[in-house]
Design a protein around this motif. Structure first.
Motif, PDB file in Angstrom:
ATOM      1  N   SER A  30      17.127   7.482  43.118  1.00 22.37           N
ATOM      2  CA  SER A  30      17.233   6.142  42.520  1.00 22.37           C
ATOM      3  C   SER A  30      18.537   5.383  42.673  1.00 22.37           C
ATOM      4  O   SER A  30      19.377   6.146  42.367  1.00 22.37           O
ATOM      5  CB  SER A  30      16.409   6.353  41.054  1.00 22.37           C
ATOM      6  OG  SER A  30      15.276   6.922  41.028  1.00 22.37           O
ATOM      7  N   GLY A  31      18.422   4.254  42.492  1.00 18.99           N
ATOM      8  CA  GLY A  31      19.561   3.558  42.647  1.00 18.99           C
ATOM      9  C   GLY A  31      20.555   3.429  43.700  1.00 18.99           C
ATOM     10  O   GLY A  31      19.894   3.516  44.858  1.00 18.99           O
ATOM     11  N   ASP A  32      21.769   3.479  43.605  1.00 24.26           N
ATOM     12  CA  ASP A  32      22.530   2.936  44.681  1.00 24.26           C
ATOM     13  C   ASP A  32      23.351   4.257  45.462  1.00 24.26           C
ATOM     14  O   ASP A  32      23.796   4.368  46.376  1.00 24.26           O
ATOM     15  CB  ASP A  32      23.967   2.050  44.336  1.00 24.26           C
ATOM     16  CG  ASP A  32      23.560   0.705  43.791  1.00 24.26           C
ATOM     17  OD1 ASP A  32      22.442   0.414  44.242  1.00 24.26           O
ATOM     18  OD2 ASP A  32      24.216   0.384  43.054  1.00 24.26           O
ATOM     19  N   ASN A  86      19.530   7.067  50.520  1.00 24.42           N
ATOM     20  CA  ASN A  86      19.734   5.722  50.108  1.00 24.42           C
ATOM     21  C   ASN A  86      21.016   5.320  49.833  1.00 24.42           C
ATOM     22  O   ASN A  86      21.322   4.106  49.547  1.00 24.42           O
ATOM     23  CB  ASN A  86      18.883   5.447  49.035  1.00 24.42           C
ATOM     24  CG  ASN A  86      19.080   6.438  47.859  1.00 24.42           C
ATOM     25  OD1 ASN A  86      18.994   7.529  48.053  1.00 24.42           O
ATOM     26  ND2 ASN A  86      19.563   5.714  46.664  1.00 24.42           N
ATOM     27  N   GLY A  87      22.228   6.358  49.800  1.00 22.39           N
ATOM     28  CA  GLY A  87      23.393   5.746  49.497  1.00 22.39           C
ATOM     29  C   GLY A  87      24.435   7.131  49.676  1.00 22.39           C
ATOM     30  O   GLY A  87      23.825   8.140  50.279  1.00 22.39           O
ATOM     31  N   PRO A  88      25.484   6.842  49.155  1.00 18.43           N
ATOM     32  CA  PRO A  88      26.438   8.201  49.376  1.00 18.43           C
ATOM     33  C   PRO A  88      25.877   9.262  48.779  1.00 18.43           C
ATOM     34  O   PRO A  88      25.270   9.533  47.879  1.00 18.43           O
ATOM     35  CB  PRO A  88      27.592   7.599  48.345  1.00 18.43           C
ATOM     36  CG  PRO A  88      27.586   6.146  48.270  1.00 18.43           C
ATOM     37  CD  PRO A  88      26.079   5.743  48.340  1.00 18.43           C
ATOM     38  N   GLU A 136      22.805   2.597  56.313  1.00 14.49           N
ATOM     39  CA  GLU A 136      24.159   2.214  57.180  1.00 14.49           C
ATOM     40  C   GLU A 136      25.340   2.558  56.017  1.00 14.49           C
ATOM     41  O   GLU A 136      26.521   2.800  56.364  1.00 14.49           O
ATOM     42  CB  GLU A 136      24.132   0.942  57.783  1.00 14.49           C
ATOM     43  CG  GLU A 136      24.094  -0.208  57.041  1.00 14.49           C
ATOM     44  CD  GLU A 136      23.949  -1.465  57.817  1.00 14.49           C
ATOM     45  OE1 GLU A 136      24.147  -1.389  58.872  1.00 14.49           O
ATOM     46  OE2 GLU A 136      23.538  -2.610  57.046  1.00 14.49           O
ATOM     47  N   LYS A 137      24.807   2.185  54.935  1.00  9.27           N
ATOM     48  CA  LYS A 137      25.766   2.438  53.817  1.00  9.27           C
ATOM     49  C   LYS A 137      26.226   3.699  53.270  1.00  9.27           C
ATOM     50  O   LYS A 137      26.958   3.988  52.244  1.00  9.27           O
ATOM     51  CB  LYS A 137      25.543   1.519  52.549  1.00  9.27           C
ATOM     52  CG  LYS A 137      25.391  -0.006  52.867  1.00  9.27           C
ATOM     53  CD  LYS A 137      25.374  -0.789  51.555  1.00  9.27           C
ATOM     54  CE  LYS A 137      25.240  -2.455  51.957  1.00  9.27           C
ATOM     55  NZ  LYS A 137      25.316  -3.256  50.773  1.00  9.27           N
ATOM     56  N   ALA A 138      25.202   4.727  53.706  1.00 10.51           N
ATOM     57  CA  ALA A 138      25.564   6.144  53.268  1.00 10.51           C
ATOM     58  C   ALA A 138      26.652   6.792  53.718  1.00 10.51           C
ATOM     59  O   ALA A 138      27.363   6.366  54.790  1.00 10.51           O
ATOM     60  CB  ALA A 138      24.097   7.020  53.466  1.00 10.51           C
ATOM     61  N   PHE A 162      19.517   3.234  59.604  1.00 10.66           N
ATOM     62  CA  PHE A 162      18.734   1.995  59.554  1.00 10.66           C
ATOM     63  C   PHE A 162      20.001   0.918  59.034  1.00 10.66           C
ATOM     64  O   PHE A 162      20.613   1.283  57.916  1.00 10.66           O
ATOM     65  CB  PHE A 162      17.730   2.017  58.870  1.00 10.66           C
ATOM     66  CG  PHE A 162      16.418   2.912  59.707  1.00 10.66           C
ATOM     67  CD1 PHE A 162      15.523   2.493  60.223  1.00 10.66           C
ATOM     68  CD2 PHE A 162      16.653   4.476  59.419  1.00 10.66           C
ATOM     69  CE1 PHE A 162      14.943   3.330  60.742  1.00 10.66           C
ATOM     70  CE2 PHE A 162      15.792   5.215  59.720  1.00 10.66           C
ATOM     71  CZ  PHE A 162      14.660   4.726  60.574  1.00 10.66           C
ATOM     72  N   PRO A 163      19.689  -0.259  59.145  1.00 11.99           N
ATOM     73  CA  PRO A 163      20.520  -1.464  58.766  1.00 11.99           C
ATOM     74  C   PRO A 163      20.010  -1.217  56.928  1.00 11.99           C
ATOM     75  O   PRO A 163      18.889  -1.243  56.680  1.00 11.99           O
ATOM     76  CB  PRO A 163      19.660  -2.689  59.188  1.00 11.99           C
ATOM     77  CG  PRO A 163      19.348  -2.321  60.542  1.00 11.99           C
ATOM     78  CD  PRO A 163      18.916  -0.791  60.299  1.00 11.99           C
ATOM     79  N   ASP A 164      21.058  -1.553  56.240  1.00  9.90           N
ATOM     80  CA  ASP A 164      20.686  -1.478  54.861  1.00  9.90           C
ATOM     81  C   ASP A 164      19.440  -2.763  54.283  1.00  9.90           C
ATOM     82  O   ASP A 164      18.797  -2.136  53.446  1.00  9.90           O
ATOM     83  CB  ASP A 164      21.959  -1.701  53.924  1.00  9.90           C
ATOM     84  CG  ASP A 164      21.832  -1.574  52.451  1.00  9.90           C
ATOM     85  OD1 ASP A 164      21.437   0.123  52.086  1.00  9.90           O
ATOM     86  OD2 ASP A 164      21.711  -1.914  51.725  1.00  9.90           O
ATOM     87  N   SER A 165      19.576  -3.677  54.977  1.00 10.48           N
ATOM     88  CA  SER A 165      18.792  -4.627  54.734  1.00 10.48           C
ATOM     89  C   SER A 165      17.337  -4.420  54.965  1.00 10.48           C
ATOM     90  O   SER A 165      16.347  -4.827  53.839  1.00 10.48           O
ATOM     91  CB  SER A 165      18.988  -6.080  55.400  1.00 10.48           C
ATOM     92  OG  SER A 165      19.043  -5.984  56.753  1.00 10.48           O
ATOM     93  N   SER A 166      16.932  -3.516  55.952  1.00 13.17           N
ATOM     94  CA  SER A 166      15.460  -3.191  56.281  1.00 13.17           C
ATOM     95  C   SER A 166      15.377  -1.808  56.097  1.00 13.17           C
ATOM     96  O   SER A 166      14.172  -1.195  56.301  1.00 13.17           O
ATOM     97  CB  SER A 166      15.227  -3.875  57.669  1.00 13.17           C
ATOM     98  OG  SER A 166      16.150  -2.935  58.637  1.00 13.17           O
ATOM     99  N   PHE A 167      16.207  -1.034  55.515  1.00 10.31           N
ATOM    100  CA  PHE A 167      16.247   0.533  55.481  1.00 10.31           C
ATOM    101  C   PHE A 167      14.835   1.039  54.954  1.00 10.31           C
ATOM    102  O   PHE A 167      14.024   1.763  55.478  1.00 10.31           O
ATOM    103  CB  PHE A 167      17.391   1.238  54.548  1.00 10.31           C
ATOM    104  CG  PHE A 167      17.390   2.610  54.273  1.00 10.31           C
ATOM    105  CD1 PHE A 167      17.208   3.576  55.393  1.00 10.31           C
ATOM    106  CD2 PHE A 167      17.265   2.873  53.214  1.00 10.31           C
ATOM    107  CE1 PHE A 167      17.421   4.780  55.161  1.00 10.31           C
ATOM    108  CE2 PHE A 167      17.180   4.164  52.873  1.00 10.31           C
ATOM    109  CZ  PHE A 167      17.194   5.177  53.750  1.00 10.31           C
ATOM    110  N   GLN A 168      14.530   0.454  53.465  1.00 12.13           N
ATOM    111  CA  GLN A 168      13.372   0.821  52.592  1.00 12.13           C
ATOM    112  C   GLN A 168      12.036   0.403  53.597  1.00 12.13           C
ATOM    113  O   GLN A 168      11.320   1.331  53.639  1.00 12.13           O
ATOM    114  CB  GLN A 168      13.560   0.348  51.470  1.00 12.13           C
ATOM    115  CG  GLN A 168      14.520   0.998  50.526  1.00 12.13           C
ATOM    116  CD  GLN A 168      14.797   2.343  50.236  1.00 12.13           C
ATOM    117  OE1 GLN A 168      13.714   3.079  50.542  1.00 12.13           O
ATOM    118  NE2 GLN A 168      15.427   2.764  49.497  1.00 12.13           N
TER     119      GLN A 168
END
Length: 396
Positions: free
Chosen positions: A194-196, A245-247, A266-268, A323-329
C-alpha cells in the motif's frame, strides 16, 4: 530506512524512553457518534482497513488511543502483567490500555470506529491504488489487506505510514495469508504494498523487548521466525507474483528469487544493505541471486550494498518486466486478470515441476542463512554497526 533483521542496542532503549515521556495521555473520552446499536464487527473490521490508508502519522498520543481501544474491543479490560520499567514502549501501550478501565468491548469498538472515521475524514477521500473493483475480503488481518477477486488472491502490505516496514506481527500474518491463499480457489496469488513503498524492510521495533532468555533467546526466536517465513514462500503451491509498487529494502528484496514473476514500476529501487549493518543475506538470496545474476553482480548487491534501479534489476534477472509508473497498475492488473483465467490445476502443477528440483536445495540454503544470521546478531561487529546506524539517524 528500516533495516533487515537485527538486534536493537541499548541506545534504542534510551531513545524509546524519550518517546515515552511524550506518550503520556489523559483518560480516553471519545464522543460516540454511532447508532444506539453500536458499531458492528463489520464496522470494526472496516475501520481497521481504513487505518492502513492514512497518509499522515497521527502522532504518538492518537496511536496509543487506537492501540488501547483495539485491545479493549477485542480482549476486554487490560488483564496482562505490567511490563518492566525498562520496556518503555510496551509500558506506554499497557498504560494506555489500562486507562480504559471497565469500558465495555462494545463501547470500545464504537469509539475505535469513531476515532478512525474522524482521522480518515480529516484527510479527505482516500485513494486505494490498484485495488481491483468489486474485490471481497478473504480474511481479516491487522497489518495486511487480503482480498480475492477475479481468481486472484492479493496480499497487500498495509502499513503505508511506516513504508510497509515488516513487524513481527506482519511476518506471522504473511505466513498465515500464504497458507490460506495456497488452499483457496484462486488461480494466482499477488503480493504488493500500500502507498508509495513496496516495503522498507524490517521494522526496528521488532526487537525492543528483550525476552527472559536475553539476547541469545531473542536471536534464536528471530531465527526461527525468519526460517518459517522464508519456508512459506519456498513451499507456496501456486504461481506467486510480486507487484513492486515502490522502493524495496532488505528481506522484501531477497525473497524475490522465490517468486515466479516480478513486475515493477520504473520508480522502484532494490537495496540489500546487509554488510553495512554487520549482517548477512537471507531469503535464499545467497543462492538465488548468484544463479540469476552471476556471482560478481550478486556480490555487488549482497556484499557491497549496491542499490539497483528497476531497469538494472530487470537486466540482472531479479525483475521480470518494468512498466512506466503512470500506467503500471493498469497494465499489470490487466495482465494478471488474464493469467487468472488459465486452468488453475495446470498452472499449479506446472509450477511444481519447475520448482521441485530446487526445493530441497532452497530449504537447505534457508537453514544455513538463518544459522549464520543468528551468529551475526550475537556478534560485537553487528551490534557496533547497528549502534552506528542508530546514532547516524539521531543526528539527522
Amino acid at each position: 530506512m528500516a533495516v533487515p533483521f537485527c538486534l536493537v542496542s541499548p541506545w534504542r532503549f534510551v531513545r524509546s524512553a524519550r518517546l515515552v515521556h511524550a506518550f503520556r495521555i489523559p483518560a480516553l473520552q471519545l464522543h460516540t457518534t454511532g447508532s444506539a446499536m453500536g458499531a458492528t464487527v463489520e464496522d470494526f473490521n472496516h475501520a481497521k482497513a481504513q487505518l492502513g490508508t492514512l497518509k499522515k502519522d497521527p502522532g504518538n498520543e492518537i496511536k496509543l488511543k487506537i492501540y488501547a481501544l483495539f485491545k479493549q474491543a477485542t480482549q476486554g479490560p487490560c488483564n496482562t502483567p505490567k511490563p518492566g520499567m525498562l520496556d518503555f514502549v510496551n509500558k506506554a501501550k499497557w498504560d494506555a490500555w489500562k486507562s480504559l478501565g471497565d469500558v465495555s468491548q462494545d463501547e470500545a469498538r464504537q469509539q475505535y470506529v469513531d476515532l478512525i472515521s474522524s482521522l480518515v475524514a480529516a484527510e479527505g477521500p482516500a485513494k486505494v491504488a490498484a485495488e481491483p473493483a468489486g474485490s471481497t475480503a478473504a480474511a481479516a488481518f491487522e497489518t495486511l489487506l487480503v482480498t480475492t477477486e477475479d481468481n486472484i488472491t492479493t496480499i497487500r502490505l498495509n502499513r503505508p505510514q511506516k513504508k510497509n516496514a515488516i513487524t513481527i506481527q506482519m511476518y506471522n500474518e504473511i505466513i498465515k495469508a500464504l497458507e490460506l491463499a495456497g488452499k483457496d480457489d484462486s488461480v494466482i496469488t499477488v503480493l504488493t504494498g500500500s502507498g508509495d513503498f513496496y516495503s522498507s524492510g524490517n521494522d526496528l521495533n521488532n526487537f525492543t523487548k528483550i525476552p527472559e532468555g536475553g539476547i541469545e533467546q531473542m536471536a534464536k526466536d528471530s531465527g526461527e521466525l525468519l526460517r518459517g517465513f522464508v519456508k512459506a514462500f519456498i513451499d507456496f503451491p501456486k504461481p506467486l507474483i510480486a507487484v513492486i509498487n515502490g522502493p524495496a529494502v532488505g528481506v522484501s528484496v531477497t525473497l524475490l528469487g522465490l517468486f515466479d514473476v516480478v513486475y515493477a514500476t520504473e520508480k522502484a529501487t532494490f537495496h540489500t544493505p546487509f554488510s553495512q549493518l554487520g549482517q548477512s543475506p537471507e531469503g535464499c538470496s545467497s543462492y538465488t541471486f548468484p544463479k540469476m545474476m552471476g556471482v560478481a553482480k550478486a556480490s555487488e548487491m549482497l556484499l557491497f550494498n549496491k542499490k539497483l534501479t528497476a531497469t538494472e534489476a530487470c537486466q540482472r534477472g531479479l525483475v521480470t518486466e518494468v512498466f512506466p509508473d503512470s500506467s503500471f497498475q493498469t497494465e499489470v492488473w490487466t495482465r494478471l486478470k488474464a493469467y487468472a483465467q488459465l486452468p488453475r490445476n495446470s498452472l499449479a502443477l506446472s509450477k511444481q515441476l519447475v520448482r521441485v528440483v530446487e526445493k530441497e536445495r532452497l530449504h537447505a540454503v534457508n537453514d544455513q542463512e538463518v544459522e549464520r544470521l543468528v551468529e551475526r546478531w550475537l556478534s560485537d561487529e553487528c551490534m557496533n554497526a547497528i549502534m552506528s546506524f542508530f546514532q547516524a539517524k539521531a543526528r539527522l
